[in-house]
Scaffold this active site. Structure first.
Site, short mmCIF file in Angstrom:
data_model
loop_
_atom_site.label_atom_id
_atom_site.label_comp_id
_atom_site.label_asym_id
_atom_site.label_seq_id
_atom_site.Cartn_x
_atom_site.Cartn_y
_atom_site.Cartn_z
N GLY A 156 64.78 20.44 8.13
CA GLY A 156 63.53 19.46 8.63
C GLY A 156 64.47 18.28 9.30
N ASP A 157 63.44 17.11 9.47
CA ASP A 157 63.86 15.57 10.06
C ASP A 157 65.11 15.14 9.07
OD1 ASP A 157 60.73 14.77 11.53
OD2 ASP A 157 62.24 16.09 12.24
N GLU A 162 70.52 13.45 8.18
CA GLU A 162 72.00 13.60 7.47
C GLU A 162 73.02 13.79 8.33
OE1 GLU A 162 71.65 15.96 3.60
OE2 GLU A 162 73.67 15.85 4.43
N ASP A 461 63.00 8.69 9.35
CA ASP A 461 62.95 10.22 9.47
C ASP A 461 62.62 10.95 8.34
OD1 ASP A 461 65.46 9.63 12.13
OD2 ASP A 461 63.42 9.85 12.51
C1 LIG Z 1 43.19 11.90 7.05
C2 LIG Z 1 43.50 12.50 8.42
C3 LIG Z 1 45.17 11.96 8.36
C4 LIG Z 1 45.78 12.54 9.57
C5 LIG Z 1 47.10 11.91 9.75
C6 LIG Z 1 47.86 12.05 10.87
C7 LIG Z 1 49.13 11.31 11.04
C8 LIG Z 1 50.33 12.03 10.81
C9 LIG Z 1 51.72 11.12 11.19
C10 LIG Z 1 53.01 12.00 10.38
C11 LIG Z 1 54.24 11.06 10.69
C12 LIG Z 1 54.80 11.62 11.87
C13 LIG Z 1 56.28 10.88 11.82
C14 LIG Z 1 57.14 11.98 11.30
C15 LIG Z 1 58.22 11.87 10.08
C16 LIG Z 1 59.03 12.79 9.80
O1 LIG Z 1 60.31 12.35 10.14
C17 LIG Z 1 58.89 12.75 8.20
C18 LIG Z 1 59.95 13.65 7.55
O2 LIG Z 1 59.93 14.78 8.13
P1 LIG Z 1 60.41 16.26 7.38
O3 LIG Z 1 59.56 16.66 6.24
O4 LIG Z 1 61.92 15.83 6.70
O5 LIG Z 1 60.53 17.04 8.30
N1 LIG Z 1 57.62 13.24 7.93
C19 LIG Z 1 56.67 12.11 7.25
C20 LIG Z 1 55.37 12.77 7.01
O6 LIG Z 1 57.10 11.25 7.02
N1 LIG Z 2 71.20 21.97 -0.87
C1 LIG Z 2 70.64 20.76 -0.82
N2 LIG Z 2 70.17 20.52 -2.22
C2 LIG Z 2 69.08 19.58 -2.19
N3 LIG Z 2 68.82 18.66 -1.17
C3 LIG Z 2 69.27 18.89 0.07
C4 LIG Z 2 70.36 20.08 0.21
N4 LIG Z 2 70.65 19.86 1.33
C5 LIG Z 2 70.10 18.81 2.01
N5 LIG Z 2 69.01 18.31 1.31
C6 LIG Z 2 68.24 17.22 1.49
O1 LIG Z 2 66.98 17.87 1.37
C7 LIG Z 2 66.08 16.62 1.94
C8 LIG Z 2 65.16 17.27 3.09
O2 LIG Z 2 65.66 17.77 3.96
P1 LIG Z 2 64.73 18.39 5.19
O3 LIG Z 2 65.32 19.58 5.61
O4 LIG Z 2 64.32 17.39 5.87
O5 LIG Z 2 63.55 19.06 4.33
P2 LIG Z 2 61.91 18.53 4.41
O6 LIG Z 2 61.67 18.49 5.92
O7 LIG Z 2 61.30 19.40 3.63
O8 LIG Z 2 62.02 16.96 4.09
C9 LIG Z 2 67.08 15.82 2.95
O9 LIG Z 2 67.35 14.38 2.14
C10 LIG Z 2 68.52 16.52 2.67
O10 LIG Z 2 69.49 15.38 2.65
#
Ligand SMILES: CCCCCCCCCCCCC/C=C/[C@@H](O)[C@H](COP(=O)(O)O)NC(C)=O
Ligand SMILES: Nc1ncnc2c1ncn2[C@@H]1O[C@H](COP(=O)(O)OP(=O)(O)O)[C@@H](O)[C@H]1O
Ligand SMILES: [Ca+2]
Length: 502
Positions: A156-157, A162, A461
Site C-alpha cells: 500500500g501507500d 518506504e 502517506d
Molecule cells: C463518515 C463518512 C466519512 C467519509 C470519509 C472520506 C474521507 C477519506 C479520505 C481518505 C484519506 C485519503 C488520503 C490517503 C492516505 C493514505 O496514504 C493512508 C495510508 O494508505 P495505506 O493504508 O498505507 O494504503 N490512508 C489513510 C486513511 O490515511
Molecule cells: N514484512 C513486514 N512486516 C511488518 N511490517 C512491514 C513489513 N514490510 C513492510 N512493513 C510496513 O508495513 C506498513 C504498512 O504497509 P502498507 O503496504 O502501506 O500496508 P497498509 O496499506 O495496510 O498500511 C508500512 O509501514 C511498512 O513499512
C-alpha cells in the site's frame, strides 16, 4: 486494441509467442506451457493490453496462422526485435513484497497475478519479501541498482513511501546532495517505481492509474509507462523527517493514522473504526500555518481542470521546473518575504490541516481529497479545516463520497502552494488539562471547555511523523512511476504518451 478496430498499437503489446499446433495443457494461470517454448510452428500469438471498463486492463491475445513455419518464425523474430527497441519497456526489475500490508495477501497477489505476466513479457524480476518494517528502505541503501530498469512495490501507500524514501535518499547520497538542507535542489532518481496495489487505501496507485487492480498495474509496468510525480520533503530544524508523495494530514487524519496503527490486525477496516472514533472526539489543534502560494500556475484547487493523461498543466510545469545541475556553491532561490506574491500566514484553531500533492483519490473518495490537484505541477493543495461543530465537519467529510465541492464551507480555506510550514501553539498544561493517554487506556480529567490536546502527529502517506512542527517543500516531478495518469475514458489524450519521460 480499441474494441471497434483491428489496429494493435505496438506500444501496448505485452509479448509475442509461438503457439503449438494442438492446444496443449494450460497451466493454472491460463498460459499454455508450449507457448512459452520456441518451436518450429505455423502459428504465433500476440498478447496485448485489452482495455476494459473503468480503466481496468486485462491481457488480450490474438493468434495468427502462417502456411510456412519459416514465415511464422520471421514474424515472431521481427516483432520481438521491434518490442526490444521500445526503450521504456523494463527488462530487469527489483520487486519488494510486503506480506504484512492490507489483507496480508501481497505474496499471493504477486505470485498469482503479476509473476506470470512478467514471465510472459520476459521480464527478469528479483523478488524480496520483506521481513520487517523499514526492511525495503534499508536494502535500497546497499543493493546494486545499476543493472535495474525499475523497482516494484507490492503493498500500500506505506510500503510505497518506504521505497520512495529509500530511493530518494540513496540518490541524493550518491549525488553528494545534503538531504537535510531544506533548500537543496534534489537530484531525480533515474529508476521508475511501479506499484502493485496490495494495501489498505492504495491512494497513490489509484491516483496515478485510476483503479486499484494488480493486473492493470502490472500491465502498465510491462509496457513501460512513465508518469512523473511531485514529491514533498518534510523537514524540521535542518533535518529531513520524510519524503511525501500523496497525502500529509495533521489533526484529524494524523490522529486517525496514529490510532489505526494500533489496530493493524483489523486490516483496512481499522481506518473506519479509528475515523469514527476520532470524528466523535473532534480534537482541536492551535497553530500557525505559513505558506508560499503557487501564484503563476494558472490553475487552482477550485477549478474544474482535472489532471488526466498528458495533462497540459503538468507538462508546462515540467518545462518551467527542468532540473538545473547541482552546484553546491550556488545559493538556492529562497522566497522569504511575507505579503503579496510572497509568504502568507494563517493562525487558528484547526480540526485538520491537510496537504494533497495529488488528488489522493482512492476507493473511499474516488474524486480525491483535492479533486483538482495535479500529479506533476510542483504544487500541493493546502487544506485548512478550522474548528467547527461536528455536524458541519461531517457534512464536509460526506462530500468526499461524492463529486460535490468538498471545499464549499466557511470553515475551510484551500491554497495551492509550493511550500508551507506549520508551528503548533503549545498549550501550557494546567492541572486540569492533562493529556488523555489512549494507548494506556487511561482517561484523565480533561478540560472540556477547550477540548484542546497538546499536539497531533502528521499522517505522511499513512506513516506517522511524530513531530508537529514541519517545513514542507514540493519538488516538481522528482520521481517517475510506471503509469500514465488517469486515462480519458472517452477521447484520446492530446499529448503522445511518454512525452514527459524523454
Ligand atoms: C463518515 C463518512 C466519512 C467519509 C470519509 C472520506 C474521507 C477519506 C479520505 C481518505 C484519506 C485519503 C488520503 C490517503 C492516505 C493514505 O496514504 C493512508 C495510508 O494508505 P495505506 O493504508 O498505507 O494504503 N490512508 C489513510 C486513511 O490515511
Ligand atoms: N514484512 C513486514 N512486516 C511488518 N511490517 C512491514 C513489513 N514490510 C513492510 N512493513 C510496513 O508495513 C506498513 C504498512 O504497509 P502498507 O503496504 O502501506 O500496508 P497498509 O496499506 O495496510 O498500511 C508500512 O509501514 C511498512 O513499512
Ligand atoms: Ca502536485
Amino acid at each position: 486494441m480499441s474494441s471497434d478496430s483491428n489496429v494493435l498499437d505496438l506500444s501496448e503489446v505485452i509479448a509475442v509467442t509461438p503457439v503449438e499446433k494442438h492446444g496443449g495443457q494450460r497451466n493454472k494461470d491460463g498460459f499454455s506451457d508450449i507457448e512459452l517454448t520456441p518451436i518450429s510452428c505455423s502459428r504465433f500469438a500476440v498478447h496485448y493490453v485489452e482495455k476494459k471498463r473503468g480503466r481496468v486492463w486485462r491481457p488480450g491475445r490474438v493468434t495468427f496462422k502462417c502456411q510456412d513455419p519459416t514465415v511464422c518464425r520471421e514474424w515472431i523474430d521481427r516483432l520481438q526485435e521491434r518490442l526490444n527497441q521500445e526503450y521504456l519497456r523494463p527488462r530487469r526489475l527489483l520487486v519488494f513484497v510486503n506480506p504484512f500490508g492490507g489483507k496480508k495477501r501481497g505474496v499471493q497477489i504477486y505470485q498469482q497475478k503479476v509473476a506470470p505476466l512478467f514471465d510472459l513479457a520476459r521480464i527478469k524480476a528479483d523478488v524480496i519479501v520483506t521481513e520487517r518494517a523499514g526492511h525495503a528502505q534499508d536494502l535500497l541503501q546497499e543493493l546494486e541498482l545499476n543493472k535495474l530498469d525499475g523497482i516494484v512495490c507490492v503493498g500500500g501507500d506505506g510500503m510505497f513511501s518506504e521505497i520512495l524514501n529509500g530511493l530518494i535518499v540513496r540518490t541524493q547520497q550518491e549525488a553528494g546532495v545534503d538531504k537535510d538542507w531544506l533548500a537543496a535542489e534534489l537530484v531525480r532518481p533515474h529508476l521508475r517505481i511501479g506499484i502493485i496495489p496490495a494495501g489498505s487505501t492504495d491512494a497513490v496507485s489509484y491516483a496515478t492509474v485510476g483503479v486499484n487492480d494488480p493486473v492493470t498495474s502490472a500491465l502498465h509496468i510491462i509496457i513501460g509507462d512513465c508518469q512523473p510525480l511531485d514529491v514533498s520533503s518534510v523537514h524540521y530544524r535542518s533535518q529531513l523527517l520524510r519524503y511525501n508523495v500523496s497525502f500529509l494530514g495533521y489533526g484529524f487524519y494524523g490522529d486517525v493514522v496514529r490510532d489505526s496503527d494500533l489496530r493493524r490486525w483489523m486490516g483496512p477496516t481499522r481506518y473506519d473504526y479509528s475515523g469514527f472514533k476520532k470524528f466523535c472526539r473532534r480534537k482541536i489543534y492551535e497553530g500557525e500555518v505559513a505558506f508560499l502560494p503557487c501564484a503563476d500556475q494558472g490553475s487552482s484547487p477550485y477549478d474544474q481542470i482535472r489532471c488526466t493523461e498528458g495533462c497540459l498543466v503538468c507538462k508546462q510545469a515540467g518545462e518551467k521546473n527542468k532540473p538545473t545541475p547541482f552546484n553546491p556553491s550556488e545559493e538556492p532561490r529562497a522566497v522569504e518575504t511575507f505579503g503579496p506574491g510572497g509568504w502568507q500566514r494563517v493562525r487558528g484553531r484547526f480540526i485538520a490541516i491537510n496537504a494533497a500533492t495529488n488528488s489522493c483519490a482512492c476507493k473511499k473518495t474516488p474524486k480525491g481529497v483535492s479533486p483538482a490537484a495535479h500529479l506533476a505541477d510542483g504544487c500541493t493543495d493546502l487544506i485548512l479545516i478550522h474548528a467547527t461543530p461536528r455536524y458541519r465537519f461531517l457534512g464536509h467529510l460526506l462530500k468526499h463520497l461524492t463529486d460535490s465541492d468538498r471545499f464549499n464551507h466557511s470553515f475551510i480555506e484551500v491554497y495551492r502552494v509550493r511550500e508551507f510550514k506549520f508551528r503548533p501553539v503549545i498549550i501550557e498544561e494546567t492541572e486540569d488539562e492533562q493529556v488523555e493517554d489512549e494507548e494506556a487506556g487511561v482517561l484523565s480529567r480533561r478540560n472540556r471547555r477547550r477540548n484542546t490536546r497538546r499536539n497531533s502527529v502528521w499522517n505522511c502517506d499513512g506513516e506517522i511523523i511524530d513531530q508537529p512542527a514541519v517545513d514542507v517543500k514540493v519538488h516538481c516531478q522528482l520521481i517517475k512511476l510506471f503509469a500514465r495518469g488517469i486515462e480519458e475514458t472517452k477521447q484520446s489524450s492530446c499529448w503522445p504518451v511518454g512525452c514527459f519521460c524523454a
